[in-house]
Design a protein around this motif. Structure first.
Motif, PDB file in Angstrom:
ATOM      1  N   ASN A   1      46.463  75.846 -51.838  1.00  0.00           N
ATOM      2  CA  ASN A   1      47.607  75.023 -51.219  1.00  0.00           C
ATOM      3  C   ASN A   1      46.763  73.986 -51.461  1.00  0.00           C
ATOM      4  N   ALA A   2      47.323  73.217 -52.456  1.00  0.00           N
ATOM      5  CA  ALA A   2      46.627  71.684 -52.537  1.00  0.00           C
ATOM      6  C   ALA A   2      47.045  70.971 -51.989  1.00  0.00           C
ATOM      7  N   ALA A   3      48.587  71.304 -51.315  1.00  0.00           N
ATOM      8  CA  ALA A   3      49.321  69.776 -50.586  1.00  0.00           C
ATOM      9  C   ALA A   3      48.799  69.923 -48.862  1.00  0.00           C
ATOM     10  N   PHE A   4      48.421  70.629 -48.537  1.00  0.00           N
ATOM     11  CA  PHE A   4      47.547  70.680 -47.697  1.00  0.00           C
ATOM     12  C   PHE A   4      46.412  70.064 -47.442  1.00  0.00           C
ATOM     13  N   GLU A   5      45.217  70.454 -48.815  1.00  0.00           N
ATOM     14  CA  GLU A   5      44.087  69.971 -48.724  1.00  0.00           C
ATOM     15  C   GLU A   5      43.880  69.023 -48.571  1.00  0.00           C
ATOM     16  N   TYR A   6      45.288  68.387 -50.053  1.00  0.00           N
ATOM     17  CA  TYR A   6      45.221  66.726 -50.833  1.00  0.00           C
ATOM     18  C   TYR A   6      45.254  65.674 -49.679  1.00  0.00           C
ATOM     19  N   LYS A   7      46.708  66.086 -48.736  1.00  0.00           N
ATOM     20  CA  LYS A   7      46.710  65.518 -47.586  1.00  0.00           C
ATOM     21  C   LYS A   7      45.761  64.893 -47.052  1.00  0.00           C
ATOM     22  N   HIS A   8      44.594  66.297 -46.056  1.00  0.00           N
ATOM     23  CA  HIS A   8      44.638  67.079 -45.017  1.00  0.00           C
ATOM     24  C   HIS A   8      43.338  65.380 -45.341  1.00  0.00           C
ATOM     25  N   MET A   9      42.377  65.751 -46.997  1.00  0.00           N
ATOM     26  CA  MET A   9      41.634  64.326 -47.560  1.00  0.00           C
ATOM     27  C   MET A   9      41.338  63.211 -47.611  1.00  0.00           C
ATOM     28  N   LEU A  10      43.372  63.025 -47.871  1.00  0.00           N
ATOM     29  CA  LEU A  10      43.426  61.324 -47.740  1.00  0.00           C
ATOM     30  C   LEU A  10      43.311  60.671 -46.220  1.00  0.00           C
ATOM     31  N   TYR A  11      44.079  61.854 -45.705  1.00  0.00           N
ATOM     32  CA  TYR A  11      44.560  61.141 -44.434  1.00  0.00           C
ATOM     33  C   TYR A  11      43.323  60.743 -43.730  1.00  0.00           C
ATOM     34  N   HIS A  12      42.432  61.949 -43.518  1.00  0.00           N
ATOM     35  CA  HIS A  12      41.508  61.839 -42.652  1.00  0.00           C
ATOM     36  C   HIS A  12      39.811  61.046 -43.473  1.00  0.00           C
ATOM     37  N   TYR A  13      39.714  61.024 -44.617  1.00  0.00           N
ATOM     38  CA  TYR A  13      38.518  60.183 -45.337  1.00  0.00           C
ATOM     39  C   TYR A  13      38.590  59.200 -46.652  1.00  0.00           C
ATOM     40  N   GLY A  14      40.085  59.166 -46.488  1.00  0.00           N
ATOM     41  CA  GLY A  14      40.257  58.465 -47.765  1.00  0.00           C
ATOM     42  C   GLY A  14      39.927  58.610 -49.188  1.00  0.00           C
ATOM     43  N   ILE A  15      40.592  60.092 -49.479  1.00  0.00           N
ATOM     44  CA  ILE A  15      39.688  60.359 -50.422  1.00  0.00           C
ATOM     45  C   ILE A  15      40.501  61.325 -51.100  1.00  0.00           C
ATOM     46  N   ARG A  16      41.115  60.852 -52.759  1.00  0.00           N
ATOM     47  CA  ARG A  16      41.569  61.415 -53.809  1.00  0.00           C
ATOM     48  C   ARG A  16      41.350  62.394 -54.814  1.00  0.00           C
ATOM     49  N   ILE A  17      41.491  63.684 -54.355  1.00  0.00           N
ATOM     50  CA  ILE A  17      41.186  64.868 -55.229  1.00  0.00           C
ATOM     51  C   ILE A  17      41.834  64.207 -56.921  1.00  0.00           C
ATOM     52  N   ARG A  18      41.028  64.718 -57.793  1.00  0.00           N
ATOM     53  CA  ARG A  18      41.479  64.544 -58.801  1.00  0.00           C
ATOM     54  C   ARG A  18      41.244  66.057 -59.621  1.00  0.00           C
ATOM     55  N   ASN A  19      42.022  66.296 -60.702  1.00  0.00           N
ATOM     56  CA  ASN A  19      41.846  67.045 -61.351  1.00  0.00           C
ATOM     57  C   ASN A  19      41.741  68.680 -60.829  1.00  0.00           C
ATOM     58  N   PHE A  20      43.109  69.189 -60.312  1.00  0.00           N
ATOM     59  CA  PHE A  20      43.003  70.014 -59.770  1.00  0.00           C
ATOM     60  C   PHE A  20      43.701  71.089 -60.192  1.00  0.00           C
ATOM     61  N   VAL A  21      43.552  72.679 -59.945  1.00  0.00           N
ATOM     62  CA  VAL A  21      44.843  73.653 -59.933  1.00  0.00           C
ATOM     63  C   VAL A  21      44.583  74.143 -58.811  1.00  0.00           C
ATOM     64  N   ASP A  22      46.060  74.590 -58.487  1.00  0.00           N
ATOM     65  CA  ASP A  22      46.480  75.573 -56.956  1.00  0.00           C
ATOM     66  C   ASP A  22      46.483  76.383 -57.387  1.00  0.00           C
ATOM     67  N   THR A  23      46.274  77.465 -56.647  1.00  0.00           N
ATOM     68  CA  THR A  23      46.510  79.444 -57.221  1.00  0.00           C
ATOM     69  C   THR A  23      47.893  79.614 -56.417  1.00  0.00           C
ATOM     70  N   MET A  24      47.830  78.528 -55.124  1.00  0.00           N
ATOM     71  CA  MET A  24      49.267  79.224 -54.489  1.00  0.00           C
ATOM     72  C   MET A  24      50.518  78.610 -55.080  1.00  0.00           C
ATOM     73  N   LEU A  25      50.560  77.284 -55.664  1.00  0.00           N
ATOM     74  CA  LEU A  25      51.342  76.861 -56.790  1.00  0.00           C
ATOM     75  C   LEU A  25      51.247  77.856 -57.443  1.00  0.00           C
ATOM     76  N   LEU A  26      50.083  78.375 -57.699  1.00  0.00           N
ATOM     77  CA  LEU A  26      50.723  78.659 -59.851  1.00  0.00           C
ATOM     78  C   LEU A  26      51.616  80.680 -58.868  1.00  0.00           C
TER      79      LEU A  26
END
Length: 204
Positions: free
Chosen positions: A33-58
């Motif tokens: 569930n990279a969509a959740f993790e990406y939004k959470h880290m971006l909103y709360h900590y200003g972190i943009r996760i790069r080079n990831f794969v999402d097993t839920m998306l797969l």
């Protein structure tokens, strides 16, 4: 929680320290569930996760719209034959104080992801899906930005387009209904065709 090889690191605070790792393009991250993790880290900590794969998306892509169970426990059980502790997961959702049982669950939750990804990608049924996976994964940051910031919409130009698309939809629907076998359709008193089959249902 972060797994690196066989080691798992659990953080209860100071999540900003993960920024160099999560934004490093050289390091592949496996997330469920990279969509959740990406939004959470971006909103709360200003972190943009790069080079990831999402097993839920797969899993969703590989199942081709057949409505699979996409929660981590179901995907892990399908591919690895193991169950995660759902009751413990729910304790995180309920906001309970973190104890040893919850930390153990969090560690296993992170530890299993690289193994899950390797298992999924080793199966022949996933061959030839690279382009689709890359496209869907690339959309995660874009949609995260849209959900967090919104987007500009020219309402005056959009409304007539919406009317035209609705008209096209109705024409295509009527044409399709008339092509259906007679035993699954019927004519109304107004001359319209109706069907017992829901055209937008995957099951039908």
């Amino acid at each position: 929680q972060v797994a690196v090889g066989s080691d798992v690191y659990l953080l209860l605070s100071n999540f900003e320290s993960l920024k160099p790792l999560l934004e490093d393009k050289r390091v592949k991250k496996v997330i469920h569930n990279a969509a959740f993790e990406y939004k959470h880290m971006l909103y709360h900590y200003g972190i943009r996760i790069r080079n990831f794969v999402d097993t839920m998306l797969l899993e969703g892509i590989f199942e081709a719209g057949r409505k699979p169970d996409l929660d981590l426990d179901s995907v892990v059980f399908k591919h690895l034959g193991n169950h995660l502790a759902k009751k413990t997961r729910n304790r995180f959702i309920d906001g309970e104080p973190v104890d040893d049982t919850m930390m153990h669950y969090g560690a296993k939750d992170a530890w299993v992801l690289p193994r899950l990804y390797d298992s999924m990608m080793s199966q022949p049924m996933y061959d030839g899906m690279d382009k689709v996976v890359k496209l869907e994964t690339a959309l995660v940051p874009a949609f995260a930005d849209i959900e967090l910031r919104g987007f500009m919409l020219d309402a005056e130009r959009w409304r007539p387009l919406a009317v035209e698309i609705e008209s096209q939809y109705q024409k295509a629907r009527d044409k399709l209904l008339r092509l259906l076998p007679s035993h699954i359709k019927q004519m109304t008193m107004f001359g319209d065709v109706q069907s017992t089959v829901k055209l937008n249902s995957r099951d039908d």
